[in-house]
Design an enzyme around this catalytic site. Structure first.
Site, PDB file in Angstrom:
ATOM      1  CD  GLU A  61      45.308  33.086  55.133  1.00 46.22           C
ATOM      2  OE1 GLU A  61      44.772  34.226  55.784  1.00 46.22           O
ATOM      3  OE2 GLU A  61      45.384  33.105  53.683  1.00 46.22           O
ATOM      4  CE  LYS A 108      46.151  40.203  51.642  1.00 44.86           C
ATOM      5  NZ  LYS A 108      45.599  40.212  50.320  1.00 44.86           N
TER       6      LYS A 108
END
Length: 489
Positions: A278, A294
């Site tokens: 990420e 997410k």
């Protein structure tokens, strides 16, 4: 100390202040250079050859989408190392740490090049640095002896293009003689010592029991039902014994879970080992970008079955609700420092597939004013919302109340601050911290109204086992992993 709320509204660092900080550090005018060199790219061997107390940084894109998994950076033998404690002041200087980092940036000073790093700073900000920017409580135990931030300043570095295979030598000043450094790297690559290391995978200690974590989740859900938060991300920490250098841990983690934002940063007395997929934040000189994750599912080897899993993720109301909350939070953060109307979401909940998992990732971009400072950028965005919850500040207050220990580097950011102004920082998840013959990992998940405490517990178990499996993958019959430092990967 804590800085005033609304740090993103502070004026840029004044020129005289910038010059004074550089003079104190002995850094003259910055004039970076970039040249392609005939150097074999062997970061695994360079890391394995590091001696005790040495400082080095590797930021590696070993897998991932083409738009992020291209560049890898290696540097060692820095000119100096900057650290900060909980008060946000640079150790030994009495100056706000972020201002010191900012003073070493000179946006636009470098040559026009697609090479993203032209020398400068490699290091990390711990999650706890969020208290520098917001008025937050600090009631947790700081029981792992690492700084709140540490960055090393490198006059020279190697930047490898994973697409073309080319390796570039970057220098912050033309007069920097990188020849001895390159010769030393070549020598080390052929003389890796045979020191052994071991990590006892089965001797894991947790800071929270199952019942304690379930109780913490239940308390968090009460805050959700009370309207305090929509979502709050909670975590727990595990620790195991480590004997020998930490570089093999990075090799194992990278081998099992290659990622676009992997990192190994050692500062002599501690090291960070990350296989993060990420991006927390990047600034390429024109735009700011964040890529929150997410939504996660296990990857299937069968492509058709994996496509079905990804489709289920994108239609799952709970996962998509969590994802959209963080997208909105990230848009709001960027809007604080970007031109009105410039914040866009070119990719919403796009699926990305890695070695063992699928993720839902959104790409959010905005255009900040020219010359924006690090204090403004980080004051508006740090830490990333995907690991706090929403709304961010209230979620961080709940985290401080419920989690018993400081997160340290976990869910902070690791990356670079280039002297030409560009930055790229990961989200420090899937990350180990090695210090004092111990290896610390941390795992967590997002708690919302319909979270099942037992399922949340199991999610942390699965994430931890995924990290430990990287170490177990090196063992054969014993629960204690022992291997020579000489790399075989």
């Amino acid at each position: 100390m804590t800085w005033d709320q609304g740090a993103w509204t502070a004026p840029p660092l004044a020129a005289d202040r910038r010059a004074a900080i550089r003079e104190t550090l002995g850094v003259g005018p910055i004039a970076p250079t970039v040249e392609t060199v005939d150097v074999r790219w062997e970061p695994d061997r360079w890391l394995a050859a590091l001696g005790d107390g040495e400082v080095a940084g590797l930021l590696e894109s070993s897998a991932g989408p083409d738009d992020v998994a291209r560049w890898s950076i290696f540097a060692s033998a820095p000119r100096f190392v900057l650290t900060a404690g909980a008060d946000g002041m640079t150790v030994g200087m009495g100056v706000p740490f972020i201002d010191v980092l900012d003073a070493l940036r000179d946006p636009g000073c470098g040559p026009e090049t697609e090479v993203p790093f032209v020398g400068g700073l490699i290091g990390y900000l711990a999650y706890d640095a969020g208290r520098w920017f917001e008025d937050l409580p600090d009631t947790v135990a700081h029981d792992v002896p690492t700084p709140t931030a540490a960055f090393a300043y490198y006059d020279a570095a190697l930047v490898h293009d994973e697409v073309t295979g080319a390796t570039h030598l970057v220098r912050t000043h033309p007069e920097v003689d990188a020849g001895p450094w390159l010769a030393d790297l070549a020598s080390r690559a052929h003389e890796v010592p045979g020191t052994s290391w071991s990590v006892d995978v089965d001797a894991v200690e947790w800071n929270l029991t199952r019942d304690e974590y379930l109780a913490m989740v239940c308390r968090a859900r009460k805050y959700v039902f009370a309207g305090d938060v929509f979502e709050v991300c909670l975590s727990r920490r595990f620790t195991l014994p480590l004997s020998g250098p930490p570089a093999p841990v990075y090799a194992a983690l990278r081998h099992r879970s290659p990622s676009p934002f992997a990192a190994f940063c050692t500062f002599g007395d501690h090291a960070l080992i990350s296989s993060s997929p990420e991006r927390f934040l990047s600034h390429d000189g024109v735009r700011l970008e964040t890529r929150p994750i997410k939504g996660t599912s296990r990857r299937h080897d069968d492509p058709a079955a994996n496509d079905d899993v990804v489709s289920e993720m994108r239609t799952d109301r709970k996962q998509m609700a969590e994802h959209l909350m963080i997208v909105d939070l990230s848009r709001s953060d960027l809007s604080r420092v970007c031109a009105p109307g410039s914040v866009v979401v070119p990719d919403l909940a796009r699926p990305e597939t890695y070695s063992h998992v699928n993720h839902l990732v959104s790409v959010i971009q905005g255009r900040p004013p020219a010359g924006i400072g690090l204090r403004q950028v980080l004051g508006a965005t740090f830490p990333g919302g995907s690991i706090t919850g929403a709304p961010k500040v209230r979620s961080m207050e709940v985290i401080d109340e419920l989690e018993p220990v400081a997160r340290g580097a976990y869910t902070g950011s690791i990356g670079y601050v280039s002297v030409d102004g560009r930055i790229d920082l990961n989200m420090a998840i899937r990350t180990f911290v090695a210090t004092d013959d111990r290896l610390h990992g941390q795992v967590g998940g997002a708690i919302v109204a319909d979270s099942d405490p037992a399922a949340e517990w199991q999610e942390t178990e699965d994430k931890a086992q995924g990290m430990l499996a990287a170490l177990r993958s090196l063992q054969k019959s014993s629960s204690k992993v022992t291997a020579p430092v000489t790399p075989t990967w």
